[in-house]
Design an enzyme around this catalytic site. Structure first.
Site, PDB file in Angstrom:
ATOM      1  N   ASP A 130       0.844  -1.318  -0.133  1.00 47.90           N
ATOM      2  CA  ASP A 130       0.117  -0.182   0.046  1.00 47.90           C
ATOM      3  C   ASP A 130       0.903   1.127  -0.092  1.00 47.90           C
ATOM      4  OD1 ASP A 130      -3.040   0.761   0.656  1.00 47.90           O
ATOM      5  OD2 ASP A 130      -1.836   1.920   1.700  1.00 47.90           O
TER       6      ASP A 130
ATOM      7  N   HIS B 221      -7.134  -6.889   1.049  1.00 49.74           N
ATOM      8  CA  HIS B 221      -6.132  -5.982   0.665  1.00 49.74           C
ATOM      9  C   HIS B 221      -4.959  -6.245   1.908  1.00 49.74           C
ATOM     10  CE1 HIS B 221      -4.326  -2.334  -0.244  1.00 49.74           C
ATOM     11  NE2 HIS B 221      -4.313  -1.848   1.275  1.00 49.74           N
TER      12      HIS B 221
END
Length: 292
Positions: free
Chosen positions: A107, A272
């Site tokens: 990320d 995620h």
């Protein structure tokens, strides 16, 4: 009590004028630096770090502006640029005795790792990026109603003031929203770790917003300049992503391939927070990268 990575030593390491990073260090062998994402801290790597520490020196810092690392005031757009944060990471590794090291990021940490690979190619031996697109490509694919999934990108891109006040007024709801929305397996982030993430985010609203604001400004400019110049990631690169391309209408492998000639791109089925939801998958991918 704040959770820690068991068996790792914790250090505060100066990396720039007035800025020190909190870092967990464990294991021995060739060095690997692991960079966390949003809205997390270095703790997101706790499972993967323990695996890799069996035969590597593993360094897990909190990025500047996050966790227990320093949070300098954003005096200009360079304070939280990925170029500045990448320089922090290289300085951290050097301070710990490593001129060259493998680097993996998730990320926001993946964007820092990407910039480190472009700016410091002599220092980065291998590069892994988890569940992200390079900044220029990210803004290219965000359009129409599908861009609603990235509402936070647009909110935190606004001028200083309003985003910080809005988020601070309901910080746990804001940051907790992403912990809930982006996880396929809520049990992967236990209550004590979730509480540590939220506590860290509450204390870091201005710096987190500044990090995101940079992605709509100076980071984008740096990426576009590198794209125009034809600069590429010359080291072996591994990318692990959810199949966002299918949902948003782009070819993630092709976008990454334009930056990384020596690329292994893998689509994963977990959520995620893959280093917490599927740590064995992530550790295996990193080990495969380190063996290339």
């Amino acid at each position: 009590m704040t959770p820690v990575i068991p068996g790792f030593d914790y250090r505060r390491v100066p990396v720039a004028d007035g800025v020190a990073l909190n870092a967990a260090v464990g294991g021995s062998g060739s060095p690997v630096v692991l960079l966390h994402g949003f809205p997390q801290t270095h703790l997101m790597w706790r499972h993967v770090a323990a695996d890799l520490a069996a035969d590597h020196t593993v360094i897990c810092p909190d990025l500047r502006g996050y966790g227990d690392s320093d949070k300098p005031e954003a005096v200009d757009d360079t304070t939280y640029s990925k170029r500045t944060m990448a320089a922090d990471v290289v300085a951290l590794a050097r301070a710990l005795g490593h001129e060259r090291f493998a680097l993996a990021g998730h990320d926001r940490g993946a964007l820092v790792a990407f910039r480190a690979g472009l700016d410091h190619p002599a220092a980065i031996t291998r590069l892994a990026c988890l569940d992200v697109l390079p900044t220029a490509d990210m803004w290219d694919v965000m359009h129409g109603a599908t861009a609603a999934v990235g509402f936070h990108l647009y909110l935190m891109a606004q001028p200083p003031g309003l985003p910080e006040r809005m988020i601070a007024a309901s910080a746990d709801d804001f940051f907790g929203h992403f912990l809930d929305l982006w996880a396929n397996d809520p049990e992967a982030v236990p209550a004590d770790v979730r509480a540590a993430y939220l506590r860290a985010c509450r204390a870091a609203v201005p710096s987190i917003v500044a990090d995101y604001r940079a992605s709509a400004g100076i980071d984008l400019a740096h990426d576009l300049a590198d794209r125009e110049a034809g600069n590429r990631l010359e080291m072996p690169v591994a990318v692990l992503q959810q199949d966002w391309g299918a949902a948003l209408g782009y070819d993630a492998r092709a976008l990454w391939g334009a930056w990384a000639p020596d690329l292994v791109h893998t689509t994963v089925t977990c959520g995620h927070f893959m280093a917490e939801e599927a740590p064995a998958v992530v550790a295996e991918a990193l080990r495969d990268l380190l063996a290339r």
